[in-house]
Structure formats: structure tokens, C-alpha cells
Motif scaffolding. Structure first.
Motif, PDB file in Angstrom:
ATOM      1  N   VAL A  94       0.840  -1.202   0.000  1.00 50.42           N
ATOM      2  CA  VAL A  94       0.000   0.000   0.000  1.00 50.42           C
ATOM      3  C   VAL A  94       0.876   1.253   0.000  1.00 50.42           C
ATOM      4  O   VAL A  94       0.614   2.229  -0.722  1.00 50.42           O
ATOM      5  CB  VAL A  94      -0.942  -0.003   1.225  1.00 50.42           C
ATOM      6  N   ALA A  95       1.949   1.236   0.821  1.00 47.87           N
ATOM      7  CA  ALA A  95       2.842   2.390   0.886  1.00 47.87           C
ATOM      8  C   ALA A  95       3.540   2.640  -0.449  1.00 47.87           C
ATOM      9  O   ALA A  95       3.653   3.784  -0.911  1.00 47.87           O
ATOM     10  CB  ALA A  95       3.877   2.179   1.992  1.00 47.87           C
ATOM     11  N   LEU A  96       3.992   1.564  -1.096  1.00 47.83           N
ATOM     12  CA  LEU A  96       4.661   1.715  -2.385  1.00 47.83           C
ATOM     13  C   LEU A  96       3.701   2.245  -3.441  1.00 47.83           C
ATOM     14  O   LEU A  96       4.068   3.075  -4.288  1.00 47.83           O
ATOM     15  CB  LEU A  96       5.252   0.376  -2.824  1.00 47.83           C
ATOM     16  N   GLN A  97       2.454   1.757  -3.412  1.00 47.53           N
ATOM     17  CA  GLN A  97       1.470   2.256  -4.370  1.00 47.53           C
ATOM     18  C   GLN A  97       1.196   3.737  -4.143  1.00 47.53           C
ATOM     19  O   GLN A  97       1.055   4.518  -5.091  1.00 47.53           O
ATOM     20  CB  GLN A  97       0.166   1.460  -4.261  1.00 47.53           C
ATOM     21  N   ALA A  98       1.149   4.140  -2.865  1.00 43.73           N
ATOM     22  CA  ALA A  98       0.939   5.557  -2.557  1.00 43.73           C
ATOM     23  C   ALA A  98       2.096   6.398  -3.098  1.00 43.73           C
ATOM     24  O   ALA A  98       1.883   7.499  -3.617  1.00 43.73           O
ATOM     25  CB  ALA A  98       0.796   5.747  -1.046  1.00 43.73           C
ATOM     26  N   LEU A  99       3.331   5.887  -2.974  1.00 42.86           N
ATOM     27  CA  LEU A  99       4.487   6.611  -3.506  1.00 42.86           C
ATOM     28  C   LEU A  99       4.418   6.721  -5.023  1.00 42.86           C
ATOM     29  O   LEU A  99       4.820   7.732  -5.600  1.00 42.86           O
ATOM     30  CB  LEU A  99       5.781   5.913  -3.084  1.00 42.86           C
ATOM     31  N   LEU A 100       3.909   5.686  -5.677  1.00 46.81           N
ATOM     32  CA  LEU A 100       3.746   5.748  -7.124  1.00 46.81           C
ATOM     33  C   LEU A 100       2.796   6.870  -7.534  1.00 46.81           C
ATOM     34  O   LEU A 100       2.937   7.458  -8.605  1.00 46.81           O
ATOM     35  CB  LEU A 100       3.219   4.413  -7.668  1.00 46.81           C
ATOM     36  N   ASP A 107      11.583   6.718  -8.054  1.00 46.19           N
ATOM     37  CA  ASP A 107      11.761   6.168  -9.394  1.00 46.19           C
ATOM     38  C   ASP A 107      10.629   5.161  -9.609  1.00 46.19           C
ATOM     39  O   ASP A 107      10.571   4.120  -8.959  1.00 46.19           O
ATOM     40  CB  ASP A 107      13.123   5.480  -9.476  1.00 46.19           C
ATOM     41  N   GLN A 108       9.710   5.473 -10.508  1.00 51.45           N
ATOM     42  CA  GLN A 108       8.510   4.653 -10.662  1.00 51.45           C
ATOM     43  C   GLN A 108       8.833   3.232 -11.102  1.00 51.45           C
ATOM     44  O   GLN A 108       8.205   2.273 -10.646  1.00 51.45           O
ATOM     45  CB  GLN A 108       7.559   5.316 -11.657  1.00 51.45           C
ATOM     46  N   GLU A 109       9.799   3.066 -11.988  1.00 49.05           N
ATOM     47  CA  GLU A 109      10.143   1.729 -12.439  1.00 49.05           C
ATOM     48  C   GLU A 109      10.721   0.905 -11.295  1.00 49.05           C
ATOM     49  O   GLU A 109      10.409  -0.279 -11.131  1.00 49.05           O
ATOM     50  CB  GLU A 109      11.147   1.810 -13.601  1.00 49.05           C
ATOM     51  N   ARG A 112       7.882  -0.165  -9.037  1.00 47.90           N
ATOM     52  CA  ARG A 112       7.117  -1.278  -9.614  1.00 47.90           C
ATOM     53  C   ARG A 112       7.867  -2.598  -9.464  1.00 47.90           C
ATOM     54  O   ARG A 112       7.267  -3.641  -9.206  1.00 47.90           O
ATOM     55  CB  ARG A 112       6.813  -0.997 -11.089  1.00 47.90           C
ATOM     56  N   ARG A 113       9.185  -2.545  -9.631  1.00 47.46           N
ATOM     57  CA  ARG A 113       9.967  -3.776  -9.459  1.00 47.46           C
ATOM     58  C   ARG A 113       9.892  -4.256  -8.013  1.00 47.46           C
ATOM     59  O   ARG A 113       9.773  -5.458  -7.748  1.00 47.46           O
ATOM     60  CB  ARG A 113      11.425  -3.533  -9.856  1.00 47.46           C
ATOM     61  N   ALA A 114       9.946  -3.310  -7.066  1.00 47.84           N
ATOM     62  CA  ALA A 114       9.860  -3.683  -5.651  1.00 47.84           C
ATOM     63  C   ALA A 114       8.506  -4.303  -5.341  1.00 47.84           C
ATOM     64  O   ALA A 114       8.410  -5.302  -4.616  1.00 47.84           O
ATOM     65  CB  ALA A 114      10.099  -2.450  -4.769  1.00 47.84           C
ATOM     66  N   ILE A 115       7.447  -3.727  -5.888  1.00 49.70           N
ATOM     67  CA  ILE A 115       6.103  -4.274  -5.681  1.00 49.70           C
ATOM     68  C   ILE A 115       6.012  -5.692  -6.221  1.00 49.70           C
ATOM     69  O   ILE A 115       5.483  -6.605  -5.574  1.00 49.70           O
ATOM     70  CB  ILE A 115       5.049  -3.366  -6.341  1.00 49.70           C
ATOM     71  N   ALA A 128      -0.899  -5.258  -6.805  1.00 46.24           N
ATOM     72  CA  ALA A 128      -0.892  -3.917  -6.213  1.00 46.24           C
ATOM     73  C   ALA A 128      -0.797  -2.846  -7.288  1.00 46.24           C
ATOM     74  O   ALA A 128      -1.406  -1.793  -7.196  1.00 46.24           O
ATOM     75  CB  ALA A 128       0.283  -3.783  -5.240  1.00 46.24           C
ATOM     76  N   VAL A 129       0.001  -3.107  -8.326  1.00 47.35           N
ATOM     77  CA  VAL A 129       0.112  -2.146  -9.410  1.00 47.35           C
ATOM     78  C   VAL A 129      -1.050  -2.378 -10.355  1.00 47.35           C
ATOM     79  O   VAL A 129      -1.198  -3.454 -10.908  1.00 47.35           O
ATOM     80  CB  VAL A 129       1.450  -2.322 -10.162  1.00 47.35           C
ATOM     81  N   ARG A 130      -1.856  -1.351 -10.546  1.00 47.33           N
ATOM     82  CA  ARG A 130      -3.105  -1.535 -11.270  1.00 47.33           C
ATOM     83  C   ARG A 130      -2.885  -1.991 -12.717  1.00 47.33           C
ATOM     84  O   ARG A 130      -3.539  -2.879 -13.214  1.00 47.33           O
ATOM     85  CB  ARG A 130      -3.889  -0.218 -11.235  1.00 47.33           C
ATOM     86  N   THR A 131      -1.955  -1.341 -13.409  1.00 40.98           N
ATOM     87  CA  THR A 131      -1.669  -1.697 -14.800  1.00 40.98           C
ATOM     88  C   THR A 131      -0.182  -1.541 -15.029  1.00 40.98           C
ATOM     89  O   THR A 131       0.481  -0.754 -14.358  1.00 40.98           O
ATOM     90  CB  THR A 131      -2.414  -0.760 -15.781  1.00 40.98           C
ATOM     91  N   PRO A 132       0.370  -2.259 -15.983  1.00 44.74           N
ATOM     92  CA  PRO A 132       1.778  -2.065 -16.314  1.00 44.74           C
ATOM     93  C   PRO A 132       2.010  -0.638 -16.798  1.00 44.74           C
ATOM     94  O   PRO A 132       1.109   0.016 -17.312  1.00 44.74           O
ATOM     95  CB  PRO A 132       2.035  -3.089 -17.437  1.00 44.74           C
TER      96      PRO A 132
END
Length: 319
Positions: A94-100, A107-109, A112-115, A128-132
């Protein structure tokens, strides 16, 4: 030159580092880590009071480093990979998605890799990541430049739009760090034009160029207390005020920055000069009227006249 890691990252790595190099000399470890021996000693002193929940002596990390060499007595589990529970993994996702969703915060990429790695590790059935990331979702190159300059400790030349002044100015700044608040990311930096610490909102930086100059904010700027975003926002106007000694409590309750050292004042009965950031002229007028002349504007004659006029009108109603 490889940039030094921030302190949190370094602290997390110190225990496994020393556990595999038991008895290493402090000066050698400092060179390996790219920091001074004094800073490494401070890090070890902090680790010495960290540990497992309960935080009794037998649960704290135990390191010996008094004689110039580091020996690890108890690691508190920091020498083995972290195993996340489902609740912990969900919180991190949830925290990573909020940062996105925060412009420029990370760094968004990389996020996403961490997620993806966390989801794979815990076997998450939800994505967690809605779409690529698509072509329109790539990281803003200006944001990337700012983050790179912060990491590499390099100065920046930026073109910044001020919403309040409705103009664009060019500044050279020395990055200090990043802050996030109210769904916005800010660059905290020493502004060479204003000669002060300022916060620049990412989405108002039109251009950013990383310079060859090393970032060199004054030591006092890096060490000063962090004011709220409002107080260091270059979009907002400010005035210099004079505060009577009886009202100095406002320094702790409002976004007010003293323009002199309170500790070194010779005359304790003299007024204190300070900078006050405000959101609107109406708020500033109400704020000043509430002090009955004990807090005064000294840098803007028009505002001072407005306060005097409003006070005279109020007194006239009583007569």
C-alpha cells in the motif's frame, strides 16, 4: 564517485557488514562505507540502542567498538533475510502504491519492481500495481534529474513557476533532500538567489539541469529545524514582523522564522524580528489585529497602514 547511501540505508546494512567482518578496524570500515570515522561512530552508537520489541538490554543489538575495532556480540536477527508476514507485506504494498501516485517521489520503475518482488515473495493473489507502465506513465525526466542530483549531491539549475507571483524564475540550488506532503513532492534545497532554504514543488519545476558543481548548502542550513512546507514554500508571500517579548510564544505556534539568534540577544526586553509566511492578506490582517499592536509589520508600509486603518475603524465603533 559513488554517492554515499543515506543514513537509514547505511544503518540497515551495518550489522550484516560487521557480522561478516568481525574485528575490522573502524577507519577501514569508514573508508569502505564512504563516510568519516566520526559519522560511523555515531551510527554505531545509534545501533547500540536499537533492537527487538521489548527493547530490554538482552534484546538490543550489541556491538563493541571502544578500542578502534568492531566486534558483533548480538545481531538481533539483522544478519539474516527479512521474512515478511502477510500484514507487513500488505502495508508495504500500500505504501509503495501511494508513492507511485506522488509525482516525482520515487523512481517509478524501481517502485514497480519492488512491488512485483514483494508480491512474488508472499504469493499475493492481488496485483498492487493496477496496470503495467505504459508510454504515458514513464517517469518525468525533470523529476528524474532532480532525484539524481539529490542522490549524487550535485547542484541544480531550475526554472521554477511561482503560482503566487505568476512568473517563472531561474535559480541555482543546492539540494538537501526530498519531502512529501499533501500529495505533492518537494525538493528541499539551499537557494543561491534567496540565500535561504526553500522547498520547490516538483510539478512546478519546468526544467532541471544537473550541474558539475557539488551541492554545498551551508552547514547551518542542513542542521536547522525543518519548517513546515508552508513556511519554506517560495510560492507564498512573507513579511518581516517585530514581536514584543510578551508574545514570543507565537514562535512555537505559527510559521515564524526568527531573523536573529534568540540565545545571543543582549537586550532580553527588546522586540524580536522575524519572517512570517502567510497564505492570504485577509488572514494576515486578522492575525495582526488580534495582537493589538504587540506584533507589527515592519517590511511593508501598505500592510501596516491597512492594520492601522482597520484598528481605527474598530475603535470608532465603540465611540
Amino acid at each position: 564517485m559513488t554517492p554515499r547511501p543515506d543514513r537509514l540505508s547505511r544503518l540497515l546494512a551495518l550489522v550484516p557488514y560487521f557480522a561478516t567482518r568481525d574485528g575490522i578496524a573502524l577507519d577501514q570500515a569508514a573508508r569502505d562505507l564512504g563516510i568519516t570515522q566520526a559519522q560511523l561512530t555515531k551510527d554505531l552508537e545509534l545501533l547500540f540502542v536499537c533492537g527487538l520489541p521489548g527493547y530490554f538490554p538482552h534484546q538490543l543489538i550489541d556491538l563493541q567498538f571502544e578500542h578502534g575495532f568492531v566486534d558483533v556480540i548480538f545481531t538481533a536477527g539483522m544478519d539474516r533475510p527479512l521474512r515478511l508476514t502477510s500484514a507487513e507485506a500488505s502495508t508495504m504494498l500500500v505504501a509503495l502504491q501511494a508513492l507511485l501516485d506522488l509525482p516525482g517521489a520515487v523512481d517509478q520503475e524501481a517502485a514497480r519492481r519492488a512491488i512485483a518482488k514483494i508480491e512474488a515473495a508472499v504469493g499475493s493473489s492481488d496485483t498492487a500495481v493496477r496496470t503495467p507502465a505504459g508510454p504515458g506513465e514513464s517517469d518525468n525526466p525533470t523529476y528524474t534529474t532532480i532525484r539524481d542530483a539529490v542522490t549524487a549531491r550535485r547542484a541544480l539549475r531550475i526554472r521554477y513557476y511561482s503560482a503566487t507571483r505568476d512568473n517563472v524564475s531561474e535559480r541555482v540550488v543546492d539540494p538537501i533532500g526530498l519531502q512529501t506532503m499533501d500529495n505533492h513532492t518537494y525538493l528541499e534545497a539551499w537557494c543561491r538567489v534567496s540565500e535561504g532554504v526553500r522547498l520547490f514543488r516538483f510539478d512546478r519545476v519546468e526544467e532541471a539541469e544537473k550541474l558539475d558543481d557539488a551541492a554545498a548548502p551551508p552547514e547551518e542550513a542542513k542542521a536547522q529545524p525543518q519548517y513546515a512546507v508552508l513556511s519554506e514554500n517560495p510560492d507564498l508571500p512573507s513579511v518581516e514582523i517585530e514581536i514584543d517579548p510578551s508574545e514570543l510564544w507565537i514562535l512555537d505556534y505559527y510559521l515564524v522564522e526568527p531573523l536573529e539568534s534568540l540565545e545571543e540577544r543582549v537586550d532580553r526586553g527588546a522586540p524580536v524580528r522575524a519572517r512570517l509566511v502567510y497564505g492570504s492578506p485577509e488572514w494576515l490582517l486578522r492575525f495582526l489585529l488580534g495582537f493589538g499592536g504587540r506584533v507589527r509589520v515592519i517590511s511593508d508600509v501598505a500592510i501596516a497602514d491597512s492594520v492601522n486603518s482597520a484598528a481605527a475603524t474598530a475603535r470608532a465603533r465603540y465611540t
